[in-house]
Scaffold this motif. Structure first.
Motif, PDB file in Angstrom:
ATOM      1  N   LEU A  73      10.082  -2.792  -8.173  1.00  0.00           N
ATOM      2  CA  LEU A  73      10.195  -3.901  -7.225  1.00  0.00           C
ATOM      3  C   LEU A  73      10.059  -3.379  -5.806  1.00  0.00           C
ATOM      4  N   ARG A  74       9.302  -4.100  -4.968  1.00  0.00           N
ATOM      5  CA  ARG A  74       9.091  -3.661  -3.584  1.00  0.00           C
ATOM      6  C   ARG A  74       9.116  -4.864  -2.644  1.00  0.00           C
ATOM      7  N   PRO A  75       9.967  -4.835  -1.606  1.00  0.00           N
ATOM      8  CA  PRO A  75       9.805  -5.812  -0.520  1.00  0.00           C
ATOM      9  C   PRO A  75       8.613  -5.390   0.324  1.00  0.00           C
ATOM     10  N   VAL A  76       7.777  -6.324   0.719  1.00  0.00           N
ATOM     11  CA  VAL A  76       6.518  -5.945   1.347  1.00  0.00           C
ATOM     12  C   VAL A  76       6.240  -6.777   2.590  1.00  0.00           C
ATOM     13  N   GLN A  77       5.269  -6.289   3.347  1.00  0.00           N
ATOM     14  CA  GLN A  77       4.800  -6.967   4.538  1.00  0.00           C
ATOM     15  C   GLN A  77       4.300  -8.360   4.147  1.00  0.00           C
ATOM     16  N   GLY A  78       4.596  -9.322   4.957  1.00  0.00           N
ATOM     17  CA  GLY A  78       4.225 -10.686   4.666  1.00  0.00           C
ATOM     18  C   GLY A  78       5.394 -11.529   4.190  1.00  0.00           C
ATOM     19  N   GLY A  79       6.575 -10.868   4.041  1.00  0.00           N
ATOM     20  CA  GLY A  79       7.775 -11.625   3.721  1.00  0.00           C
ATOM     21  C   GLY A  79       7.935 -11.977   2.266  1.00  0.00           C
ATOM     22  N   GLY A  80       7.647 -11.061   1.369  1.00  0.00           N
ATOM     23  CA  GLY A  80       7.811 -11.358  -0.042  1.00  0.00           C
ATOM     24  C   GLY A  80       8.175 -10.133  -0.847  1.00  0.00           C
ATOM     25  N   LEU A  81       8.207 -10.320  -2.161  1.00  0.00           N
ATOM     26  CA  LEU A  81       8.459  -9.242  -3.103  1.00  0.00           C
ATOM     27  C   LEU A  81       7.252  -9.110  -4.021  1.00  0.00           C
ATOM     28  N   VAL A  82       6.959  -7.862  -4.421  1.00  0.00           N
ATOM     29  CA  VAL A  82       5.904  -7.632  -5.408  1.00  0.00           C
ATOM     30  C   VAL A  82       6.437  -6.658  -6.454  1.00  0.00           C
ATOM     31  N   ASN A 134     -14.447   3.231  -7.628  1.00  0.00           N
ATOM     32  CA  ASN A 134     -13.363   3.730  -6.779  1.00  0.00           C
ATOM     33  C   ASN A 134     -13.597   3.311  -5.333  1.00  0.00           C
ATOM     34  N   PRO A 135     -12.547   3.297  -4.516  1.00  0.00           N
ATOM     35  CA  PRO A 135     -12.729   2.947  -3.101  1.00  0.00           C
ATOM     36  C   PRO A 135     -13.589   3.972  -2.382  1.00  0.00           C
ATOM     37  N   LEU A 136     -14.307   3.519  -1.388  1.00  0.00           N
ATOM     38  CA  LEU A 136     -15.097   4.415  -0.554  1.00  0.00           C
ATOM     39  C   LEU A 136     -14.174   5.152   0.406  1.00  0.00           C
ATOM     40  N   PRO A 137     -14.559   6.365   0.844  1.00  0.00           N
ATOM     41  CA  PRO A 137     -13.760   7.067   1.847  1.00  0.00           C
ATOM     42  C   PRO A 137     -13.581   6.217   3.100  1.00  0.00           C
ATOM     43  N   GLY A 138     -12.350   6.166   3.579  1.00  0.00           N
ATOM     44  CA  GLY A 138     -12.051   5.367   4.765  1.00  0.00           C
ATOM     45  C   GLY A 138     -11.440   4.015   4.448  1.00  0.00           C
ATOM     46  N   THR A 139     -11.119   3.740   3.180  1.00  0.00           N
ATOM     47  CA  THR A 139     -10.487   2.466   2.820  1.00  0.00           C
ATOM     48  C   THR A 139      -9.031   2.475   3.265  1.00  0.00           C
ATOM     49  N   LEU A 140      -8.669   1.506   4.074  1.00  0.00           N
ATOM     50  CA  LEU A 140      -7.345   1.441   4.706  1.00  0.00           C
ATOM     51  C   LEU A 140      -6.649   0.146   4.316  1.00  0.00           C
ATOM     52  N   VAL A 141      -5.399   0.249   3.863  1.00  0.00           N
ATOM     53  CA  VAL A 141      -4.597  -0.923   3.505  1.00  0.00           C
ATOM     54  C   VAL A 141      -3.317  -0.908   4.336  1.00  0.00           C
ATOM     55  N   GLU A 142      -3.089  -1.984   5.078  1.00  0.00           N
ATOM     56  CA  GLU A 142      -1.895  -2.102   5.921  1.00  0.00           C
ATOM     57  C   GLU A 142      -1.051  -3.325   5.573  1.00  0.00           C
ATOM     58  N   ARG A 143      -1.530  -4.175   4.689  1.00  0.00           N
ATOM     59  CA  ARG A 143      -0.854  -5.448   4.423  1.00  0.00           C
ATOM     60  C   ARG A 143      -0.494  -5.585   2.940  1.00  0.00           C
ATOM     61  N   ASP A 144       0.432  -6.486   2.682  1.00  0.00           N
ATOM     62  CA  ASP A 144       0.759  -6.980   1.340  1.00  0.00           C
ATOM     63  C   ASP A 144       1.511  -6.001   0.440  1.00  0.00           C
ATOM     64  N   VAL A 145       1.327  -4.678   0.619  1.00  0.00           N
ATOM     65  CA  VAL A 145       2.086  -3.710  -0.185  1.00  0.00           C
ATOM     66  C   VAL A 145       2.799  -2.692   0.700  1.00  0.00           C
ATOM     67  N   THR A 146       2.747  -2.885   1.996  1.00  0.00           N
ATOM     68  CA  THR A 146       3.409  -1.967   2.921  1.00  0.00           C
ATOM     69  C   THR A 146       4.794  -2.490   3.286  1.00  0.00           C
ATOM     70  N   SER A 147       5.493  -1.722   4.116  1.00  0.00           N
ATOM     71  CA  SER A 147       6.856  -2.079   4.502  1.00  0.00           C
ATOM     72  C   SER A 147       6.870  -3.384   5.281  1.00  0.00           C
ATOM     73  N   PRO A 148       7.914  -4.205   5.101  1.00  0.00           N
ATOM     74  CA  PRO A 148       7.968  -5.481   5.839  1.00  0.00           C
ATOM     75  C   PRO A 148       7.964  -5.306   7.344  1.00  0.00           C
ATOM     76  N   TYR A 149       8.635  -4.243   7.834  1.00  0.00           N
ATOM     77  CA  TYR A 149       8.759  -4.120   9.289  1.00  0.00           C
ATOM     78  C   TYR A 149       8.472  -2.720   9.805  1.00  0.00           C
ATOM     79  N   GLY A 150       8.471  -1.714   8.925  1.00  0.00           N
ATOM     80  CA  GLY A 150       8.148  -0.367   9.371  1.00  0.00           C
ATOM     81  C   GLY A 150       6.652  -0.217   9.594  1.00  0.00           C
ATOM     82  N   TRP A 151       6.272   0.986  10.084  1.00  0.00           N
ATOM     83  CA  TRP A 151       4.868   1.272  10.343  1.00  0.00           C
ATOM     84  C   TRP A 151       4.378   2.233   9.265  1.00  0.00           C
ATOM     85  N   ASP A 152       3.690   1.705   8.299  1.00  0.00           N
ATOM     86  CA  ASP A 152       3.125   2.539   7.251  1.00  0.00           C
ATOM     87  C   ASP A 152       1.780   1.976   6.830  1.00  0.00           C
TER      88      ASP A 152
END
Length: 965
Positions: free
Chosen positions: A251-260, A808-826
């Motif tokens: 279980l993870r609380p995530v950016q966007g105000g929810g749980l996944v 597979n993802p191409l080099p340089g694929t960046l994810v900052e939303r939906d599975v990251t910390s709700p308020y931290g910088w990751d």
């Protein structure tokens, strides 16, 4: 009829030998060897007593102590282009909103084993009395939707199993209401209206355990991973070990105000339950015939001065079987006896013929001596086929021929895999993204969220499809070589170095030599003519890359059986041709196989005895003499001699412009602590790398032992490892750095505050001590602290066309939303191109940013620096500063004294060290530091068990090179 031990003098009745002991016994392995210690955080109940006991230490205020709040996300990156990426996370559509009651649970006196606790909790009589639908953490906490107040229930486990009650197997269960769990604060936290506190943590903990209850009833659970209890679909590895695939959920609380729910494929190893322990033990030993074990394990032991005997290394390998749970199978065994579980205490040096007992006939009162083989033959009609094999002694003193013993189903293999097992496991576990995604969905069928009665009871609903997030694809940089030439790898994740010149060739190669070693294994050695031809091509390729070779005929000589004498011979042969103060620049070794121990001895001699960089090459590659291999070797050789092969260049920036991501004097520090494998008594190794140019391309490295399995780098190690490096940096740049980027590898979220309160504090103290004139330079340094982690289960499944041929993802694929910390910088960054299997992105978390960095600048710097890794013409997955720290920590093992063991502390010294460690933890938590004399005492006690590493010989300034690559 009973069996009586001739050694113990006791007797026991029954169909199996129950308390018999061999006439000869082996000293306990535990008495021969100290176990590694792990020092946990002290609990609150001990802190007051500890502070009283440590008054004499006089904890002093810490000038660097201040509360650190983790950095909040300053915004999202806008670089690159937006793309859609599926992620193996499943949105929680609804979570419990009903009132939940939390209970403290005490079974027995609190010291019962977890297996007994689980059996008592699931006992039918107890379930009937407490009611259904309870969630239990397997230890002390439980949750329910009903208020039962306080209950005390007695559970008779004999009656549960249908046996007559003896009164000795009755267990008391106390259930006491401790609090009412309010889940509204979790909702408030996720919506940004409340901070993260203990109430939120309790709510998340409850839901996390709620997810595990139903799978644990039907599957074999290991923390958050679940496996088929039947072991169906297992994959055999060598050494009596099998691999299993299962499913992982978290279980993870995530950016966007929810749980996944992060769901993924899980892999782990178990002991093979099919063959007997003969096969399992045989897999741990070099002897294939168990009849030779006794000679191998015990007859080669050598006496110590005070009498006891050391075990051989082979015997110590068998300690892996200790505490293994097993069943016994033989002809005529009853079903109840077949299901009985025993625990291995020891493998004796006596076999089934030599292990004798005093057997007493209760009818006649007569007794006789009988061996274990004859006992099983007469008592059960069981023929012991291999009476010469060793005997198993259980934790209760029972003895069994090893051929009758089989590992219990689901016994996890908790040891480090050997090289063969690792390669086999990789082949089994590596799957392409499409196959992995399907395996995840298959795992969800086993979890059965929709049919989970506990989730239904608590009104929890989870989506059945992966989420799709709005990710970004960063623009790949160009790669700059010498004379202004560039390569544009694009999204291919690779570039060619042939036809290019190194951007910084090292100095002229004049004093060097080559040795051929054929004692690294069974591989075929390479002949001298082939070596000579390889050297010709080696020199030619180096010159094409812009290097200079003034000695085109280096010494080529055969090796010697003794590694130390072999290195000495090559060193002296090269040194004789040097004119002082000249000395050998590099030694090349051609070996016939990969072997860790001789490799480490070779590196120890080169690094510590002579202070010369070295390069090891495989004979098979030398024989093939291919240009691509030579080019890869030359990139490392050039770096070890002080040069550099290429640098990254932001797209659109012209070459020969001295481009750098840094507009002010900036230092990058990479840090890592590596730990020995499970069961090993070696030291943990701390390593730190420091960038020594304005491009963040060249790094020096230092390493040191760091105690036993201690993750935080010790205070004295920071001072010892970094002081001289910082002085060299100041001399080179004629200033203090204005910005330091500290990149830490391998720490969990629970250790983030430790990094800030301990390591950053110690790092600042080193700089403060260098500001001798107290001009305030140290205080002006701005720190950015970043933790990088690959130990997670997030995977990317990008959509076409933003994926490679394997999906597979191409080099340089960046994810900052939906599975990251709700308020931290990751953020998650996939900087590399996966060679095989499913790419694993790196999870970067910014803990501190006094520089107030722009998100675009930070992610671009990290991504583009991955194209500067000196050993590869491909971008690497993690920032090179961290990668280099990992390499240096791995090399540090070669610098250990006495195979990593000191003379050992006395028991009183162990207690004193534990108290000081605990005091230091309390000091860190309360804004204090240990007094200097107490800190020095802690250092001395730590080094008793794990001495300092052998210092490197720096006469040739090896420490200023990239010696570790």
């Amino acid at each position: 009829m009973s069996v009586q031990s001739t050694g113990a003098g006791g007797s026991a009745s029954g169909r199996k030998p129950s308390s018999a002991h061999a006439t000869q016994s082996t000293p306990s392995a535990a008495s021969e060897e100290r176990k590694p210690r792990v020092y946990p955080m002290p609990d609150e109940s001990r802190e007051t007593d500890m502070r009283i006991r440590l008054r004499d230490l006089k904890l002093t205020p810490d000038k660097y102590e201040k509360p650190y709040d983790l950095v909040k996300r300053p915004g999202f990156a806008t670089a690159g282009k937006p793309i859609g990426v599926e992620i193996n996370a499943f949105k929680v559509l609804s979570y419990p909103s009903i009132k939940v009651y939390q209970y403290d649970v005490l079974i027995g006196n609190g010291d019962e084993k977890r297996g007994l606790i689980a059996n008592v909790w699931k006992a039918k009589s107890f379930v009937e009395k407490r009611g259904k639908g309870w969630v239990f953490d397997g230890n002390r906490l439980a949750w329910a939707t009903q208020d039962v107040g306080q209950q005390t229930i007695m559970v008779d486990m004999d009656e549960e199993k249908g046996r007559p009650s003896t009164g000795r197997n009755v267990h008391r269960v106390q259930v006491r209401l401790s609090k009412t769990l309010d889940l509204f604060p979790l909702e408030a936290y996720l919506s940004g209206q409340a901070p993260f506190d203990n109430i939120v943590l309790e709510a998340i903990t409850f839901i996390d355990h709620l997810l595990r209850v139903f799978p644990s009833e039907n599957l074999l659970s290991i923390k958050r991973s679940f496996f088929d209890k039947s072991m169906a679909g297992s994959f055999p590895l060598s050494g009596g070990v099998i691999a299993m695939k299962g499913v992982y959920q978290s279980l993870r609380p995530v950016q966007g105000g929810g749980l996944v729910i992060n769901a993924d494929v899980a892999h782990t190893c178990f002991w093979d339950p099919e063959p007997s322990l003969v096969a399992l033990a045989n897999g741990l030993l070099p002897a294939t015939d168990p009849r030779l074990w006794c000679n191998l394990l015990w007859e080669r032991r050598q006496p110590r001065a005070d009498g006891p005997w050391f075990e051989t290394p082979e015997a110590r390998q068998l300690r892996r079987l200790k505490r293994l749970r097993f069943n016994v199978w033989y002809d005529g065994i009853t079903e109840s006896a077949k299901s009985k579980i025993y625990i291995v205490e020891e493998i004796l040096h006596t076999n089934a013929l030599e292990t004798t007992f005093k057997q007493v006939n209760h009818t006649t009162g007569e007794s006789r001596d009988i061996c274990l083989r004859d006992y099983f033959n007469e008592q059960y009609g069981t023929h012991i086929h291999f009476p010469g094999y060793p005997t198993i002694k259980t934790s209760r003193g029972q003895l069994f021929p090893i051929e009758l013993c089989f590992a219990n189903h689901g016994e996890r293999y908790n040891f480090k895999a050997n090289e063969l097992q690792t390669s086999q496991m990789i082949k089994y576990a590596v799957t392409k993204p499409d196959v992995r995604a399907q395996a995840i969905y298959n795992g969800l069928k086993a979890l059965d969220w929709k049919g989970d009665p506990y989730l239904k009871q608590y009104k929890m609903d989870i989506a059945d499809r992966m989420i799709t997030t709005n990710a970004r694809l960063l623009v790949p940089p160009e790669v700059e070589f010498g004379k202004g030439k560039t390569e544009k790898p694009g999204t291919s994740g690779r570039w060619r170095i042939d036809g290019k010149q190194f951007i910084e060739p090292a100095g002229a190669l004049k004093h060097w030599g080559v040795m051929v070693l054929d004692n690294f294994g069974r591989g075929k050695a390479v002949a001298t003519p082939a070596v000579q031809q390889f050297i010709v091509n080696f020199i030619g390729e180096y010159q094409k890359f812009g290097g200079t070779v003034t000695n085109r005929q280096p010494i080529i000589m055969p090796g010697r059986p003794d590694i130390a004498k072999a290195v000495e011979a090559l060193w002296e042969s090269v040194a004789r041709k040097c004119t002082p103060p000249e000395r050998p620049q590099i030694l090349l070794f051609i070996v016939n196989a990969k072997s860790t121990d001789p490799y480490n001895r070779l590196k120890k001699n080169c690094d510590c005895r002579y202070g010369v960089v070295s390069q090891v090459m495989q004979a098979a590659h030398v024989q093939k003499n291919q240009g691509q291999y030579i080019g890869n070797v030359l990139m490392k050789v050039n770096a070890k001699l002080g040069g550099f092969s290429f640098r990254s260049l932001s797209y659109g920036v012209k070459p020969n412009t001295q481009f750098s991501h840094f507009k002010q004097p900036t230092m990058i520090i990479g840090a890592d602590v590596s730990h020995p494998g499970p069961g090993s008594l070696g030291a943990s190794m701390a390593a730190v790398t420091v960038s020594m140019d304005k491009f963040g391309a060249k790094y020096v490295a230092t390493c040191q032992s760091n105690g036993s399995r201690i993750e935080m780098i010790s205070t004295w190690n920071f001072e010892d490892m970094l002081r001289n490096t910082f002085i060299d940096w100041i001399k080179k740049f004629h200033c203090f750095p204005k910005h330091i980027i500290y990149m830490r590898d391998g720490v969990s979220e629970g250790q983030f505050q430790h990094v800030l309160h301990q390591e950053i504090r110690d790092l600042k103290a080193v700089w403060d001590n260098l500001d001798l004139k107290r001009q305030g330079w140290a205080e002006k340094i701005k720190f950015t602290v970043i933790v990088a982690s690959k130990r997670h289960h997030i995977r990317f499944f990008p959509k076409a066309p933003n994926r490679d041929n394997n999906n597979n993802p191409l080099p340089g694929t960046l994810v900052e939303r939906d599975v990251t910390s709700p308020y931290g910088w990751d953020f998650y960054l996939c900087a590399h191109r996966a060679i095989q299997g499913t790419a694993r992105p790196v999870h970067y978390t910014v803990l501190m940013d006094e520089n107030k960095s722009n998100p675009d600048w930070l992610v671009k710097m990290i991504y583009e620096h991955s194209y500067q890794y000196v050993r590869s013409s491909t971008p690497v997955s993690v920032h090179p500063a961290i990668y280099y720290a990992h390499l240096a920590a791995r090399r540090a093992v070669a610098h250990e004294k006495n195979q990593g063991m000191g003379d050992g502390p006395r028991s009183s010294e162990i207690i004193e060290r534990e108290d000081l460690i605990e005091a230091k933890i309390i000091a860190d938590r309360t804004g204090k530091i240990l007094r200097q004399d107490a800190l020095q005492r802690l250092k001395a006690l730590t080094e008793l068990e794990h001495p300092r590493l052998i210092p490197m010989n720096n006469e040739g300034e090896i420490k200023e090179t990239m010696w570790y690559v």
